[in-house]
Design a protein around this motif. Sequence first.
Motif, mmCIF file in Angstrom:
data_model
loop_
_atom_site.group_PDB
_atom_site.id
_atom_site.type_symbol
_atom_site.label_atom_id
_atom_site.label_comp_id
_atom_site.label_asym_id
_atom_site.label_seq_id
_atom_site.Cartn_x
_atom_site.Cartn_y
_atom_site.Cartn_z
ATOM 1 N N ASP A 88 -25.597 -13.509 13.517
ATOM 2 C CA ASP A 88 -27.029 -13.644 12.987
ATOM 3 C C ASP A 88 -27.470 -12.485 12.214
ATOM 4 O O ASP A 88 -27.978 -12.561 11.069
ATOM 5 N N GLN A 89 -26.944 -11.358 12.573
ATOM 6 C CA GLN A 89 -27.288 -10.007 11.768
ATOM 7 C C GLN A 89 -26.501 -9.824 10.534
ATOM 8 O O GLN A 89 -26.937 -8.806 9.861
ATOM 9 N N PHE A 90 -25.272 -10.606 10.637
ATOM 10 C CA PHE A 90 -24.623 -10.223 9.303
ATOM 11 C C PHE A 90 -25.355 -10.772 8.046
ATOM 12 O O PHE A 90 -25.148 -10.115 7.139
ATOM 13 N N ARG A 91 -26.401 -11.520 8.334
ATOM 14 C CA ARG A 91 -27.066 -11.896 7.002
ATOM 15 C C ARG A 91 -27.947 -10.565 6.696
ATOM 16 O O ARG A 91 -28.152 -10.525 5.506
ATOM 17 N N ILE A 92 -28.534 -10.057 7.655
ATOM 18 C CA ILE A 92 -29.355 -8.416 7.040
ATOM 19 C C ILE A 92 -28.193 -7.672 6.445
ATOM 20 O O ILE A 92 -28.455 -6.970 5.422
ATOM 21 N N VAL A 93 -26.963 -7.381 7.187
ATOM 22 C CA VAL A 93 -26.133 -6.353 6.781
ATOM 23 C C VAL A 93 -25.593 -6.897 5.375
ATOM 24 O O VAL A 93 -25.492 -5.891 4.420
ATOM 25 N N ASN A 94 -25.218 -7.914 5.260
ATOM 26 C CA ASN A 94 -24.495 -8.599 4.027
ATOM 27 C C ASN A 94 -25.565 -8.411 2.778
ATOM 28 O O ASN A 94 -25.173 -8.117 1.650
ATOM 29 N N SER A 95 -26.885 -8.911 3.078
ATOM 30 C CA SER A 95 -27.833 -8.705 2.060
ATOM 31 C C SER A 95 -28.129 -7.133 1.673
ATOM 32 O O SER A 95 -28.528 -7.095 0.265
ATOM 33 N N LEU A 96 -27.902 -6.173 2.224
ATOM 34 C CA LEU A 96 -28.089 -4.676 1.868
ATOM 35 C C LEU A 96 -26.565 -4.256 1.304
ATOM 36 O O LEU A 96 -27.044 -3.569 0.279
ATOM 37 N N VAL A 97 -25.543 -4.850 1.793
ATOM 38 C CA VAL A 97 -24.640 -3.861 1.266
ATOM 39 C C VAL A 97 -23.415 -4.779 0.775
ATOM 40 O O VAL A 97 -22.366 -4.066 -0.001
ATOM 41 N N SER A 98 -23.361 -5.936 0.766
ATOM 42 C CA SER A 98 -22.102 -6.910 0.314
ATOM 43 C C SER A 98 -22.120 -7.145 -1.211
ATOM 44 O O SER A 98 -21.181 -7.185 -1.804
ATOM 45 N N GLY A 99 -23.338 -7.044 -1.843
ATOM 46 C CA GLY A 99 -23.427 -7.020 -3.313
ATOM 47 C C GLY A 99 -23.161 -8.543 -3.898
ATOM 48 O O GLY A 99 -23.069 -8.587 -5.019
ATOM 49 N N TRP A 100 -23.064 -9.444 -3.317
ATOM 50 C CA TRP A 100 -22.979 -10.726 -3.660
ATOM 51 C C TRP A 100 -24.099 -11.334 -4.586
ATOM 52 O O TRP A 100 -23.774 -12.400 -5.330
ATOM 53 N N HIS A 101 -25.139 -10.953 -4.316
ATOM 54 C CA HIS A 101 -26.160 -11.542 -5.377
ATOM 55 C C HIS A 101 -25.810 -10.982 -6.897
ATOM 56 O O HIS A 101 -25.797 -11.687 -7.619
ATOM 57 N N GLY A 102 -25.445 -9.756 -7.042
ATOM 58 C CA GLY A 102 -24.923 -9.412 -8.223
ATOM 59 C C GLY A 102 -23.623 -9.971 -8.685
ATOM 60 O O GLY A 102 -23.627 -10.243 -9.897
ATOM 61 N N ILE A 103 -22.817 -10.196 -7.758
ATOM 62 C CA ILE A 103 -21.603 -10.952 -8.102
ATOM 63 C C ILE A 103 -21.845 -12.621 -8.450
ATOM 64 O O ILE A 103 -21.376 -13.037 -9.609
ATOM 65 N N TYR A 104 -22.755 -12.988 -7.817
ATOM 66 C CA TYR A 104 -23.157 -14.424 -8.239
ATOM 67 C C TYR A 104 -23.911 -14.218 -9.656
ATOM 68 O O TYR A 104 -23.568 -15.121 -10.678
ATOM 69 N N ARG A 105 -24.762 -13.425 -9.854
ATOM 70 C CA ARG A 105 -25.517 -13.292 -11.189
ATOM 71 C C ARG A 105 -24.545 -12.968 -12.356
ATOM 72 O O ARG A 105 -24.811 -13.696 -13.488
ATOM 73 N N ASP A 106 -23.739 -12.141 -12.186
ATOM 74 C CA ASP A 106 -22.894 -11.583 -13.375
ATOM 75 C C ASP A 106 -21.597 -12.663 -13.405
ATOM 76 O O ASP A 106 -20.995 -12.595 -14.598
ATOM 77 N N ARG A 107 -20.974 -13.160 -12.577
ATOM 78 C CA ARG A 107 -19.602 -13.729 -12.539
ATOM 79 C C ARG A 107 -19.620 -15.215 -12.200
ATOM 80 O O ARG A 107 -18.845 -15.756 -12.915
ATOM 81 N N ILE A 108 -20.637 -15.712 -11.488
ATOM 82 C CA ILE A 108 -20.655 -16.998 -10.986
ATOM 83 C C ILE A 108 -21.460 -17.913 -11.825
ATOM 84 O O ILE A 108 -21.170 -18.704 -12.563
ATOM 85 N N ARG A 109 -22.772 -17.486 -11.844
ATOM 86 C CA ARG A 109 -23.792 -18.156 -12.628
ATOM 87 C C ARG A 109 -23.538 -18.401 -13.993
ATOM 88 O O ARG A 109 -23.764 -19.526 -14.366
ATOM 89 N N PRO A 110 -22.883 -17.499 -14.822
ATOM 90 C CA PRO A 110 -22.447 -17.911 -16.119
ATOM 91 C C PRO A 110 -21.792 -19.245 -16.416
ATOM 92 O O PRO A 110 -21.718 -19.734 -17.345
ATOM 93 N N LEU A 111 -20.990 -19.324 -15.289
ATOM 94 C CA LEU A 111 -19.942 -20.553 -15.301
ATOM 95 C C LEU A 111 -20.656 -21.779 -14.717
ATOM 96 O O LEU A 111 -19.644 -23.027 -14.564
ATOM 97 N N LEU A 112 -21.773 -21.932 -14.411
ATOM 98 C CA LEU A 112 -22.244 -22.972 -13.739
ATOM 99 C C LEU A 112 -23.077 -23.789 -14.521
ATOM 100 O O LEU A 112 -23.464 -23.183 -15.568
ATOM 101 N N SER A 113 -23.413 -25.316 -14.388
ATOM 102 C CA SER A 113 -24.063 -26.133 -15.195
ATOM 103 C C SER A 113 -25.110 -26.756 -14.340
ATOM 104 O O SER A 113 -25.062 -26.946 -13.302
ATOM 105 N N PRO A 114 -26.367 -26.949 -15.084
ATOM 106 C CA PRO A 114 -27.414 -27.823 -14.364
ATOM 107 C C PRO A 114 -27.044 -29.274 -14.296
ATOM 108 O O PRO A 114 -27.655 -29.972 -13.725
ATOM 109 N N MET A 115 -25.890 -29.759 -14.978
ATOM 110 C CA MET A 115 -25.644 -31.262 -14.831
ATOM 111 C C MET A 115 -24.448 -31.575 -14.142
ATOM 112 O O MET A 115 -24.491 -32.391 -13.728
ATOM 113 N N LEU A 116 -23.484 -30.572 -14.513
ATOM 114 C CA LEU A 116 -22.083 -30.825 -13.945
ATOM 115 C C LEU A 116 -21.749 -30.096 -12.761
ATOM 116 O O LEU A 116 -21.974 -28.659 -12.639
#
Length: 244
Positions: free
Chosen positions: A32-60
């Motif tokens: 349960d507490q991983f959610r807190i720790v990961n939100s602070l230190v894992s950096g996945w929102h930035g990875i999503y924003r910069d590396r994953i989101r540009p490759l996603l589509s609203p249709m496909l």
Amino acid sequence: MARSTLRRRAIDAHELMDDPDCDPVLLARTYDQFRIVNSLVSGWHGIYRDRIRPLLSPMLPSTLLDIGCGGGDIARALARWAAADGLQLQVTGIDPDARALEFARRTPNPDGVRFLLAESSELVDAAQRFDFVISNHVLHHLSSEQLADLQIDSELLCRGLALHGDIRRSAVAYGAFSAGTLPFFRRSYIRVDGLTSIRRSYTTAELRVAARRGWTVEALFPFRNLLSYAASSAARSGGPEPDA
């Protein structure tokens, strides 16, 4: 802890939560507490924003596999961020530990992440393929042979981009985590296992030596390594492939 003890990976150190007989209440609180720790230190929102989101589509729809998903907080976060951006992303989380899957499956999951009890090699054997293959805080658990196997499995499973994020070992990271978590997380394994994880983790130089050909290793803030592999020209360029 003396700096000398962090010069090499503490490969013989073991995290308490990996013990099959560990306290189930403390283990559930840790997930349960991983959610807190990961939100602070894992950096996945930035990875999503910069590396994953540009490759996603609203249709496909695109597909993403989270290897060693634990309690599922990163998998659910990625699905939630994509949905909030109006983009199609179908997320699957796998973990070989039934205790992790039990926690993940009973946690609210409004974005419909699929959780499976499985190893990555089982999905390879089943000829599964995903647009993205990721993991968070898995690399430091692995031996050199297991790390090579994870990279090979990722290459076979991935149509687009593989991203494995982990802790970067340093005395500063150890000291910062030790001090920052001291007032908190007393009734879970977060602090003691987090310090063990830092001791087991790779430096950037070590991970570059262990990376297979075609993989890259980047040092990210704060105290992070990102091991990545681009299987397609779209992933390498950061945008969708042109139509044939």
